[in-house]
Design a protein around this motif. Structure first.
Motif, PDB file in Angstrom:
ATOM      1  N   GLY A   3       0.696  -1.291  -0.120  1.00 30.98           N
ATOM      2  CA  GLY A   3       0.323  -0.306  -0.137  1.00 30.98           C
ATOM      3  C   GLY A   3       1.081   1.253  -0.276  1.00 30.98           C
ATOM      4  O   GLY A   3       1.529   1.468   1.121  1.00 30.98           O
ATOM      5  N   GLY A   4       1.020   1.876  -0.728  1.00 31.91           N
ATOM      6  CA  GLY A   4       2.008   3.014  -1.121  1.00 31.91           C
ATOM      7  C   GLY A   4       1.612   4.217  -0.501  1.00 31.91           C
ATOM      8  O   GLY A   4       2.144   4.354   0.937  1.00 31.91           O
ATOM      9  N   PRO A   5       0.097   4.945  -0.359  1.00 34.34           N
ATOM     10  CA  PRO A   5      -0.255   5.792   0.438  1.00 34.34           C
ATOM     11  C   PRO A   5      -0.383   5.224   2.378  1.00 34.34           C
ATOM     12  O   PRO A   5       0.113   6.455   2.553  1.00 34.34           O
ATOM     13  CB  PRO A   5      -1.700   6.236   0.311  1.00 34.34           C
ATOM     14  CG  PRO A   5      -1.916   5.334  -0.249  1.00 34.34           C
ATOM     15  CD  PRO A   5      -1.138   4.654  -0.805  1.00 34.34           C
ATOM     16  N   SER A   6      -0.060   3.718   2.835  1.00 34.97           N
ATOM     17  CA  SER A   6       0.161   3.915   3.833  1.00 34.97           C
ATOM     18  C   SER A   6       1.678   3.992   4.906  1.00 34.97           C
ATOM     19  O   SER A   6       2.211   4.439   5.360  1.00 34.97           O
ATOM     20  CB  SER A   6      -0.674   2.834   4.335  1.00 34.97           C
ATOM     21  OG  SER A   6       0.000   1.986   5.814  1.00 34.97           O
ATOM     22  N   LEU A   7       1.862   3.171   3.172  1.00 35.61           N
ATOM     23  CA  LEU A   7       4.006   3.473   3.880  1.00 35.61           C
ATOM     24  C   LEU A   7       4.377   4.227   4.078  1.00 35.61           C
ATOM     25  O   LEU A   7       5.047   4.942   4.493  1.00 35.61           O
ATOM     26  CB  LEU A   7       4.490   2.712   2.913  1.00 35.61           C
ATOM     27  CG  LEU A   7       5.797   1.718   2.480  1.00 35.61           C
ATOM     28  CD1 LEU A   7       5.943   1.488   4.408  1.00 35.61           C
ATOM     29  CD2 LEU A   7       6.448   1.211   1.658  1.00 35.61           C
ATOM     30  N   THR A   8       3.741   5.415   2.459  1.00 35.51           N
ATOM     31  CA  THR A   8       4.203   6.732   2.810  1.00 35.51           C
ATOM     32  C   THR A   8       4.004   7.743   4.286  1.00 35.51           C
ATOM     33  O   THR A   8       4.794   8.023   4.644  1.00 35.51           O
ATOM     34  CB  THR A   8       3.629   7.196   1.643  1.00 35.51           C
ATOM     35  OG1 THR A   8       4.366   6.750   0.757  1.00 35.51           O
ATOM     36  CG2 THR A   8       4.632   8.703   2.045  1.00 35.51           C
ATOM     37  N   LEU A   9       2.901   7.881   4.632  1.00 29.72           N
ATOM     38  CA  LEU A   9       2.599   8.141   5.894  1.00 29.72           C
ATOM     39  C   LEU A   9       2.997   6.975   7.185  1.00 29.72           C
ATOM     40  O   LEU A   9       3.884   8.679   7.895  1.00 29.72           O
ATOM     41  CB  LEU A   9       0.762   7.816   5.833  1.00 29.72           C
ATOM     42  CG  LEU A   9       0.147   8.873   7.056  1.00 29.72           C
ATOM     43  CD1 LEU A   9       0.306  10.310   6.639  1.00 29.72           C
ATOM     44  CD2 LEU A   9      -0.949   8.526   7.652  1.00 29.72           C
ATOM     45  N   LEU A  10       3.297   6.279   7.201  1.00 25.69           N
ATOM     46  CA  LEU A  10       4.063   5.779   8.004  1.00 25.69           C
ATOM     47  C   LEU A  10       5.648   5.504   7.841  1.00 25.69           C
ATOM     48  O   LEU A  10       6.215   6.005   8.776  1.00 25.69           O
ATOM     49  CB  LEU A  10       4.097   4.205   8.323  1.00 25.69           C
ATOM     50  CG  LEU A  10       2.417   3.326   8.497  1.00 25.69           C
ATOM     51  CD1 LEU A  10       2.460   2.283   8.543  1.00 25.69           C
ATOM     52  CD2 LEU A  10       2.743   3.583  10.128  1.00 25.69           C
ATOM     53  N   LEU A  11       5.924   6.477   7.348  1.00 24.95           N
ATOM     54  CA  LEU A  11       7.442   6.562   6.981  1.00 24.95           C
ATOM     55  C   LEU A  11       7.381   8.340   7.041  1.00 24.95           C
ATOM     56  O   LEU A  11       8.829   8.291   7.552  1.00 24.95           O
ATOM     57  CB  LEU A  11       8.025   6.026   5.646  1.00 24.95           C
ATOM     58  CG  LEU A  11       8.281   4.485   5.070  1.00 24.95           C
ATOM     59  CD1 LEU A  11       8.683   4.659   4.111  1.00 24.95           C
ATOM     60  CD2 LEU A  11      10.183   4.044   6.100  1.00 24.95           C
ATOM     61  N   PHE A  12       7.057   8.764   6.604  1.00 24.72           N
ATOM     62  CA  PHE A  12       6.837   9.975   7.219  1.00 24.72           C
ATOM     63  C   PHE A  12       7.055  10.202   8.700  1.00 24.72           C
ATOM     64  O   PHE A  12       7.437  10.967   9.257  1.00 24.72           O
ATOM     65  CB  PHE A  12       6.007  11.306   6.962  1.00 24.72           C
ATOM     66  CG  PHE A  12       5.508  12.465   7.002  1.00 24.72           C
ATOM     67  CD1 PHE A  12       6.855  12.985   6.423  1.00 24.72           C
ATOM     68  CD2 PHE A  12       4.784  12.427   8.308  1.00 24.72           C
ATOM     69  CE1 PHE A  12       6.539  14.667   6.668  1.00 24.72           C
ATOM     70  CE2 PHE A  12       4.736  13.971   7.801  1.00 24.72           C
ATOM     71  CZ  PHE A  12       5.656  15.483   7.373  1.00 24.72           C
ATOM     72  N   ALA A  13       5.616   9.508   9.511  1.00 28.20           N
ATOM     73  CA  ALA A  13       5.645  10.016  10.542  1.00 28.20           C
ATOM     74  C   ALA A  13       7.069   9.291  11.306  1.00 28.20           C
ATOM     75  O   ALA A  13       7.091   9.507  12.372  1.00 28.20           O
ATOM     76  CB  ALA A  13       3.840   8.946  11.071  1.00 28.20           C
ATOM     77  N   VAL A  14       6.921   8.198  11.227  1.00 24.86           N
ATOM     78  CA  VAL A  14       8.689   7.601  11.447  1.00 24.86           C
ATOM     79  C   VAL A  14      10.045   8.342  11.268  1.00 24.86           C
ATOM     80  O   VAL A  14      10.709   8.910  12.190  1.00 24.86           O
ATOM     81  CB  VAL A  14       8.991   6.546  11.437  1.00 24.86           C
ATOM     82  CG1 VAL A  14      10.090   5.678  11.805  1.00 24.86           C
ATOM     83  CG2 VAL A  14       7.901   4.977  12.086  1.00 24.86           C
ATOM     84  N   GLY A  15       9.551   9.069  10.514  1.00 22.88           N
ATOM     85  CA  GLY A  15      11.236  10.880   9.665  1.00 22.88           C
ATOM     86  C   GLY A  15      10.212  11.408  10.868  1.00 22.88           C
ATOM     87  O   GLY A  15      11.921  12.058  11.863  1.00 22.88           O
TER      88      GLY A  15
END
Length: 69
Positions: free
Chosen positions: A29-41
């Motif tokens: 899932g692109g949007p989910s992965l992008t959001l989670l990577l942003f949040a962890v960053g």
């Protein structure tokens, strides 16, 4: 992220109804992965800033001075 993992694992085991929540960092899932990577960053950046501020608190009086370090 913990809630997402709990809901997903509960759905896979049949304990909870299937809701379509993706498993963090694993499910496709692109949007989910992008959001989670942003949040962890963001969380990693906050953590690094706090550690740096504690270490050099006596030297830095204004947080804006950290940009030049």
């Amino acid at each position: 992220m913990g809630i997402q993992a709990f809901v997903n694992l509960g759905a896979v085991t049949g304990i909870l109804p299937i809701t379509g929540v993706t498993l963090p960092f694993i499910s496709y899932g692109g949007p989910s992965l992008t959001l989670l990577l942003f949040a962890v960053g963001v969380l990693a950046n906050i953590s690094m800033f706090n550690k740096y501020e504690k270490k050099y608190k006596h030297k830095v009086k204004d947080p804006r001075e950290l940009k030049s370090v």
